[in-house]
Enzyme design. Structure first.
Site, PDB file in Angstrom:
ATOM      1  N   SER A 133       0.849  -1.201   0.000  1.00 30.58           N
ATOM      2  CA  SER A 133       0.000   0.000   0.000  1.00 30.58           C
ATOM      3  C   SER A 133       0.881   1.246   0.000  1.00 30.58           C
ATOM      4  O   SER A 133       1.980   1.239   0.560  1.00 30.58           O
ATOM      5  CB  SER A 133      -0.877   0.027   1.256  1.00 30.58           C
ATOM      6  OG  SER A 133      -1.498   1.292   1.392  1.00 30.58           O
ATOM      7  N   TYR A 146      -1.282  -0.188  10.120  1.00 32.80           N
ATOM      8  CA  TYR A 146      -1.384  -0.570   8.703  1.00 32.80           C
ATOM      9  C   TYR A 146      -0.100  -0.202   7.942  1.00 32.80           C
ATOM     10  O   TYR A 146       0.398  -0.977   7.133  1.00 32.80           O
ATOM     11  CB  TYR A 146      -2.605   0.144   8.118  1.00 32.80           C
ATOM     12  CG  TYR A 146      -2.962  -0.243   6.711  1.00 32.80           C
ATOM     13  CD1 TYR A 146      -3.500  -1.496   6.421  1.00 32.80           C
ATOM     14  CD2 TYR A 146      -2.783   0.661   5.666  1.00 32.80           C
ATOM     15  CE1 TYR A 146      -3.856  -1.834   5.122  1.00 32.80           C
ATOM     16  CE2 TYR A 146      -3.140   0.330   4.366  1.00 32.80           C
ATOM     17  CZ  TYR A 146      -3.677  -0.914   4.100  1.00 32.80           C
ATOM     18  OH  TYR A 146      -4.016  -1.245   2.813  1.00 32.80           O
TER      19      TYR A 146
HETATM   20  P1  NAP Z   1     -11.715  -5.642   1.100  1.00 31.16           P
HETATM   21  O1  NAP Z   1     -12.641  -5.213   0.010  1.00 31.16           O
HETATM   22  O2  NAP Z   1     -12.067  -5.325   2.501  1.00 31.16           O
HETATM   23  O3  NAP Z   1     -11.467  -7.224   0.940  1.00 31.16           O
HETATM   24  C1  NAP Z   1     -10.585  -7.870   1.822  1.00 31.16           C
HETATM   25  C2  NAP Z   1     -10.474  -9.328   1.465  1.00 31.16           C
HETATM   26  O4  NAP Z   1      -9.526  -9.932   2.355  1.00 31.16           O
HETATM   27  C3  NAP Z   1     -11.774 -10.075   1.620  1.00 31.16           C
HETATM   28  O5  NAP Z   1     -11.851 -11.043   0.591  1.00 31.16           O
HETATM   29  C4  NAP Z   1     -11.614 -10.765   2.973  1.00 31.16           C
HETATM   30  O6  NAP Z   1     -12.341 -11.985   3.073  1.00 31.16           O
HETATM   31  C5  NAP Z   1     -10.133 -11.067   2.960  1.00 31.16           C
HETATM   32  N1  NAP Z   1      -9.579 -11.278   4.285  1.00 31.16           N
HETATM   33  C6  NAP Z   1      -9.485 -10.400   5.316  1.00 31.16           C
HETATM   34  N2  NAP Z   1      -8.892 -10.978   6.368  1.00 31.16           N
HETATM   35  C7  NAP Z   1      -8.605 -12.247   6.006  1.00 31.16           C
HETATM   36  C8  NAP Z   1      -7.989 -13.344   6.661  1.00 31.16           C
HETATM   37  N3  NAP Z   1      -7.543 -13.248   7.917  1.00 31.16           N
HETATM   38  N4  NAP Z   1      -7.860 -14.519   5.987  1.00 31.16           N
HETATM   39  C9  NAP Z   1      -8.303 -14.637   4.716  1.00 31.16           C
HETATM   40  N5  NAP Z   1      -8.881 -13.622   4.037  1.00 31.16           N
HETATM   41  C10 NAP Z   1      -9.038 -12.453   4.685  1.00 31.16           C
HETATM   42  O7  NAP Z   1     -10.257  -5.021   0.907  1.00 31.16           O
HETATM   43  P2  NAP Z   1      -9.517  -4.492  -0.410  1.00 31.16           P
HETATM   44  O8  NAP Z   1      -9.684  -3.028  -0.453  1.00 31.16           O
HETATM   45  O9  NAP Z   1      -9.884  -5.314  -1.576  1.00 31.16           O
HETATM   46  O10 NAP Z   1      -8.005  -4.773   0.007  1.00 31.16           O
HETATM   47  C11 NAP Z   1      -7.290  -5.895  -0.473  1.00 31.16           C
HETATM   48  C12 NAP Z   1      -5.823  -5.693  -0.177  1.00 31.16           C
HETATM   49  O11 NAP Z   1      -5.382  -4.508  -0.824  1.00 31.16           O
HETATM   50  C13 NAP Z   1      -5.513  -5.535   1.304  1.00 31.16           C
HETATM   51  O12 NAP Z   1      -4.288  -6.150   1.608  1.00 31.16           O
HETATM   52  C14 NAP Z   1      -5.402  -4.035   1.446  1.00 31.16           C
HETATM   53  O13 NAP Z   1      -4.581  -3.681   2.527  1.00 31.16           O
HETATM   54  C15 NAP Z   1      -4.763  -3.665   0.125  1.00 31.16           C
HETATM   55  N6  NAP Z   1      -4.944  -2.274  -0.278  1.00 31.16           N
HETATM   56  C16 NAP Z   1      -6.191  -1.771  -0.491  1.00 31.16           C
HETATM   57  C17 NAP Z   1      -6.311  -0.438  -0.872  1.00 31.16           C
HETATM   58  C18 NAP Z   1      -7.644   0.216  -1.142  1.00 31.16           C
HETATM   59  O14 NAP Z   1      -7.667   1.443  -1.322  1.00 31.16           O
HETATM   60  N7  NAP Z   1      -8.738  -0.517  -1.190  1.00 31.16           N
HETATM   61  C19 NAP Z   1      -5.177   0.366  -1.005  1.00 31.16           C
HETATM   62  C20 NAP Z   1      -3.922  -0.196  -0.787  1.00 31.16           C
HETATM   63  C21 NAP Z   1      -3.828  -1.527  -0.430  1.00 31.16           C
HETATM   64  P3  NAP Z   1     -13.793 -12.044   3.808  1.00 31.16           P
HETATM   65  O15 NAP Z   1     -14.604 -10.949   3.218  1.00 31.16           O
HETATM   66  O16 NAP Z   1     -14.289 -13.405   3.474  1.00 31.16           O
HETATM   67  O17 NAP Z   1     -13.509 -11.824   5.267  1.00 31.16           O
END
Ligand code: NAP
Length: 235
Positions: A133, A146
């Site tokens: 990130s 984070y």
């Molecule tokens: P999201 O929509 O909240 O989705 C998170 C996913 O991770 C869901 O599929 C969730 O599964 C899964 N998850 C969470 N905890 C878990 C665990 N302990 N074991 C297995 N699966 C788990 O988040 P996102 O925005 O797509 O983010 C995905 C990644 O990108 C993360 O690492 C986040 O830090 C990174 N990121 C996101 C952004 C952004 O702006 N969105 C920016 C930079 C980095 P369930 O729903 O089944 O719990």
């Protein structure tokens, strides 16, 4: 194999890699309905999708889910994407808020990668892409947990890349900025857009494109790198 594939970035990455011709192992933790929808969508593309519900932080669950599969085969690519944030100023941060956020990005990365790595090294090929990130590069107030987790993941990416490159396993990271997913839905949108040179939040597909590139032969000479997908906000 993609961790955290039921929603958001992981889901977009799974769909993109399926379109590129990969059969998918989709890990997630609890969103069963969303995961089954993803499975149906992937199967429509003609690829297979195996759902693997387990908590990436739980060593026993990781072993129970993966050991039987890994004794038969090794994934071509592993995308360590599972993650979440629990933002608050450190002054008010609970130990649980610190621990759970660092655990999912670092312990989860460690447990799943270690399980898959041996097979990739023996086969002398594999791609690992870690979803970091911008926060791990710049630090943002309210995100000491984070930012530490994602900066740690970038460090681990570089160290592991150096360890396994001679075994044909290429490890890189993608660092997204603000992307439209459930994780960012409560943030002050207009305020954030004002800070992004490209003038919009990213789409999950923007991140999936960079991941697909790192998994492709076009990235055969790229190792230990962090690719920023952030609309110009940093880097
Ligand atoms: P999201 O929509 O909240 O989705 C998170 C996913 O991770 C869901 O599929 C969730 O599964 C899964 N998850 C969470 N905890 C878990 C665990 N302990 N074991 C297995 N699966 C788990 O988040 P996102 O925005 O797509 O983010 C995905 C990644 O990108 C993360 O690492 C986040 O830090 C990174 N990121 C996101 C952004 C952004 O702006 N969105 C920016 C930079 C980095 P369930 O729903 O089944 O719990």
């Amino acid at each position: 194999m993609i961790t955290g594939a039921s929603r958001g970035l992981g889901r977009a990455i799974a769909l993109r890699l399926a379109r590129e011709g990969y059969d998918i192992w989709a890990n997630y933790r609890s969103a069963h309905e969303a995961a089954h929808e993803l499975q149906a969508q992937i199967e429509e593309t003609g690829r297979t999708c195996r759902l693997l519900p387990f908590d990436v932080c739980d060593e026993k669950q990781v072993a129970e889910a993966l050991d039987p599969l890994l004794s038969e085969t090794t994934p071509d690519v592993l995308i360590n994407n599972a993650g979440f944030s629990k933002d608050t100023l450190m002054m008010w941060m609970s130990t649980e808020e610190w621990q759970s956020v660092t655990d999912v990005s670092l312990r989860g990365f460690f447990l799943v990668t270690k399980a898959v790595l041996l097979g990739m090294m023996k086969r002398r090929s594999g791609r690992i892409v870690n979803i970091a990130s911008t926060s791990g590069q710049t630090g943002l107030p309210g995100q000491s947990n984070y930012a530490a987790a994602k900066a740690g993941l970038i460090g681990a990416t570089r160290a592991l890349a150096a360890e396994v490159v001679k075994r044909g396993v290429l490890v890189n990271a993608v660092a997204p900025g603000f992307i439209e997913t459930e994780m960012t839905q409560d943030l002050p949108r207009e305020q954030i857009i004002g800070r992004i040179p490209l003038g919009r939040l990213g789409r999950p597909e923007d991140v999936a494109g960079a991941v697909a590139f790192l998994c492709s032969h076009d990235a055969d000479y790229i190792v230990g790198q962090v690719i920023n997908v952030n609309g110009g906000i940093y880097g």
